[in-house]
Design a protein around this motif. Structure first.
Motif, PDB file in Angstrom:
ATOM      1  N   ASP A   1       0.730  -1.390  -0.246  1.00  0.00           N
ATOM      2  CA  ASP A   1      -0.064   0.054  -0.012  1.00  0.00           C
ATOM      3  C   ASP A   1       0.855   1.334  -0.019  1.00  0.00           C
ATOM      4  O   ASP A   1       1.695   1.309   0.761  1.00  0.00           O
ATOM      5  CB  ASP A   1      -0.879   0.085   1.442  1.00  0.00           C
ATOM      6  CG  ASP A   1      -1.851  -1.003   1.309  1.00  0.00           C
ATOM      7  OD1 ASP A   1      -2.287  -1.595   0.118  1.00  0.00           O
ATOM      8  OD2 ASP A   1      -2.428  -1.448   2.343  1.00  0.00           O
ATOM      9  N   PRO A   2       0.576   2.381  -0.829  1.00  0.00           N
ATOM     10  CA  PRO A   2       1.272   3.387  -0.741  1.00  0.00           C
ATOM     11  C   PRO A   2       1.051   4.177   0.575  1.00  0.00           C
ATOM     12  O   PRO A   2       0.022   3.703   1.238  1.00  0.00           O
ATOM     13  CB  PRO A   2       0.878   4.352  -1.871  1.00  0.00           C
ATOM     14  CG  PRO A   2      -0.498   3.591  -2.349  1.00  0.00           C
ATOM     15  CD  PRO A   2      -0.405   2.202  -1.988  1.00  0.00           C
ATOM     16  N   VAL A   3       1.831   5.117   1.121  1.00  0.00           N
ATOM     17  CA  VAL A   3       1.727   5.735   2.180  1.00  0.00           C
ATOM     18  C   VAL A   3       1.837   7.234   2.265  1.00  0.00           C
ATOM     19  O   VAL A   3       2.358   7.679   1.180  1.00  0.00           O
ATOM     20  CB  VAL A   3       2.836   5.190   3.225  1.00  0.00           C
ATOM     21  CG1 VAL A   3       3.060   6.276   4.387  1.00  0.00           C
ATOM     22  CG2 VAL A   3       2.889   3.905   3.461  1.00  0.00           C
ATOM     23  N   GLY A   4       0.990   7.934   3.062  1.00  0.00           N
ATOM     24  CA  GLY A   4       0.825   9.335   3.019  1.00  0.00           C
ATOM     25  C   GLY A   4       1.163  10.034   4.426  1.00  0.00           C
ATOM     26  O   GLY A   4       1.016   9.205   5.444  1.00  0.00           O
ATOM     27  N   ALA A   5       1.057  11.190   4.423  1.00  0.00           N
ATOM     28  CA  ALA A   5       1.178  12.036   5.649  1.00  0.00           C
ATOM     29  C   ALA A   5      -0.115  12.399   6.205  1.00  0.00           C
ATOM     30  O   ALA A   5      -0.931  12.744   5.390  1.00  0.00           O
ATOM     31  CB  ALA A   5       1.966  13.313   5.561  1.00  0.00           C
ATOM     32  N   VAL A   6      -0.392  12.109   7.307  1.00  0.00           N
ATOM     33  CA  VAL A   6      -1.551  12.448   8.076  1.00  0.00           C
ATOM     34  C   VAL A   6      -1.336  13.622   8.703  1.00  0.00           C
ATOM     35  O   VAL A   6      -0.668  13.960   9.402  1.00  0.00           O
ATOM     36  CB  VAL A   6      -2.122  11.309   9.056  1.00  0.00           C
ATOM     37  CG1 VAL A   6      -3.395  11.738   9.568  1.00  0.00           C
ATOM     38  CG2 VAL A   6      -2.176   9.899   8.454  1.00  0.00           C
ATOM     39  N   LEU A   7      -2.249  14.828   8.336  1.00  0.00           N
ATOM     40  CA  LEU A   7      -2.261  16.109   8.490  1.00  0.00           C
ATOM     41  C   LEU A   7      -3.469  16.736   9.090  1.00  0.00           C
ATOM     42  O   LEU A   7      -4.596  16.180   8.896  1.00  0.00           O
ATOM     43  CB  LEU A   7      -1.852  17.056   7.502  1.00  0.00           C
ATOM     44  CG  LEU A   7      -0.327  16.778   7.159  1.00  0.00           C
ATOM     45  CD1 LEU A   7      -0.059  17.581   5.847  1.00  0.00           C
ATOM     46  CD2 LEU A   7       0.885  16.713   7.929  1.00  0.00           C
ATOM     47  N   ARG A   8      -3.462  17.626   9.759  1.00  0.00           N
ATOM     48  CA  ARG A   8      -4.953  18.055  10.150  1.00  0.00           C
ATOM     49  C   ARG A   8      -5.249  18.866   8.653  1.00  0.00           C
ATOM     50  O   ARG A   8      -4.895  19.196   7.944  1.00  0.00           O
ATOM     51  CB  ARG A   8      -4.547  19.538  11.109  1.00  0.00           C
ATOM     52  CG  ARG A   8      -4.560  18.961  12.584  1.00  0.00           C
ATOM     53  CD  ARG A   8      -4.291  20.356  13.513  1.00  0.00           C
ATOM     54  NE  ARG A   8      -5.415  21.234  13.409  1.00  0.00           N
ATOM     55  CZ  ARG A   8      -6.444  21.233  14.256  1.00  0.00           C
ATOM     56  NH1 ARG A   8      -6.608  20.569  15.329  1.00  0.00           N
ATOM     57  NH2 ARG A   8      -7.124  22.302  13.949  1.00  0.00           N
ATOM     58  N   ALA A   9      -6.863  18.875   8.612  1.00  0.00           N
ATOM     59  CA  ALA A   9      -7.255  19.445   7.393  1.00  0.00           C
ATOM     60  C   ALA A   9      -7.047  20.872   7.098  1.00  0.00           C
ATOM     61  O   ALA A   9      -7.062  21.237   6.044  1.00  0.00           O
ATOM     62  CB  ALA A   9      -8.693  19.162   7.381  1.00  0.00           C
TER      63      ALA A   9
END
Length: 278
Positions: A156-164
Motif C-alpha cells: 500500500d502506498p503511504v501518505g502523511a496524515v495532517l490536520r485538514a
C-alpha cells in the motif's frame, strides 16, 4: 480489564464499543462498575470526549500486563489440551477487505476449527508472535524478521496524515523533506527499531509517544503532529492524508515462527495469499 483497555486506547466509548462488539450503554456501565471497584475515576469525561485520568494511566500499564499474562495462560492450556485452535494476531485495520475475505474463506475451509483473534497495538508489529501469544500474525512490514517467516500479501502506498486545516493538507503530494521541521509521533522505548524507523520516514524524530492507531490520530488532531498511514483508510473529516512520493510502500504480510509445521498455519497462509490477491 479488556473493556477498560479498549476505551483507554480509543479514547471514545462509541469506537471502543464497536471494537468490542457490544453496546455503548453496556460498556459505560462496565467502566462505571470498574471505577467503583477501584474507588477512583479512570477517565475524565467532557462533551468533546474522554481522556485518561492519572489513576487510569497507572491502571492501563497494569491491565496490559495482566491481559498479556492471561493470553499466555490460555495458549499454554490449549496446547496441553491438544485443542484444534489457531490464534491470529491482527495489527491495524480489522475492516480491511482482505481480512474479511480471508476470514470467510478460512471458515469455509476449516469449519471445525476454533479461530481466536488477538488485536494488538502498534508497539509490537509481530502481534505477540515471539512471545508465543499467537500462531500467525497479519501485520505490516518492515520489522526484525529474525527466526520468522514472512509472506507478502499486498503493498500500500503511504501518505502523511495532517490536520485538514494544515496548509500542506491542500497539496496533491509531498516529499519527506517538506515535513522535516514537524513533530512526528513516536512509539515507546524498546519498540522494534526497524519498525520505528520506517514510521518516522527513516529519520530520527521528536514527538509524542503513542501506542494505538487512535492515539496517533489524536496526536495529529490535538498537537498538529505528523503521522503516516497507508492510503485508502477512512479518516475523520478533521484530518487529511497526502501521498508521499519518496516513501517506500507499506507491505501487508502474514508472519509465523520459522520452522513451525502446524498444518493449520500452512493452510492459513495459502488462503491468505489467495484472499489478498483479489
Amino acid at each position: 480489564m479488556r473493556y477498560f483497555v479498549a476505551v483507554a486506547e480509543e479514547l471514545h466509548f462509541g469506537r471502543a464499543a464497536t471494537r468490542l462488539h457490544m453496546s455503548q450503554p453496556s460498556l459505560s456501565r462496565a467502566i462505571k462498575q470498574l471505577e467503583a471497584d477501584v474507588g477512583a475515576l479512570l477517565f475524565a469525561r467532557s462533551p468533546t470526549g474522554v481522556t485518561l485520568a492519572p489513576v487510569g494511566a497507572v491502571l492501563l500499564d497494569e491491565a496490559r500486563a495482566l491481559l498479556d499474562h492471561a493470553d499466555r495462560v490460555r495458549v499454554r492450556v490449549s496446547a496441553a489440551a491438544g485443542a484444534t485452535t489457531i490464534t491470529v494476531g491482527i495489527l491495524g485495520d480489522g475492516t480491511d477487505p482482505g481480512v474479511s475475505r480471508l476470514a470467510a474463506a478460512y471458515r469455509r475451509t476449516h469449519p471445525g476449527i476454533d479461530i481466536r483473534i488477538r488485536d494488538t497495538d502498534l508497539t509490537d508489529p509481530t502481534c505477540g508472535l515471539r512471545a508465543g501469544l499467537v500462531d500467525v500474525a497479519l501485520t505490516r512490514a518492515p520489522f526484525d524478521e529474525t527466526a520468522l517467516t514472512v509472506r507478502a500479501l499486498r503493498t500500500d502506498p503511504v501518505g502523511a496524515v495532517l490536520r485538514a486545516d494544515d496548509p500542506l493538507a491542500r497539496r496533491d503530494r509531498l516529499r519527506l523533506a517538506e515535513l522535516s521541521d514537524r513533530r512526528w509521533f513516536q512509539f515507546p522505548q524498546g519498540t522494534d527499531p526497524i519498525w520505528q524507523s520506517y514510521w518516522n520516514g527513516s529519520t530520527p524524530r521528536e514527538g509524542p509517544v503513542v501506542r494505538a492507531v487512535q492515539e496517533c490520530l489524536h496526536a495529529v488532531l490535538w498537537n498538529g503532529t505528523v503521522g503516516l498511514a497507508p492510503l485508502g483508510h477512512d479518516l475523520p473529516a478533521e484530518l487529511a492524508v497526502v501521498p508521499l512520493t519518496d516513501m517506500v510502500p507499506s507491505r501487508v504480510v502474514a508472519v509465523w515462527n520459522e520452522g513451525d509445521t502446524n498444518p493449520l498455519i500452512r493452510s492459513f497462509i495459502e488462503i491468505a495469499t489467495a484472499a489478498y490477491r483479489h
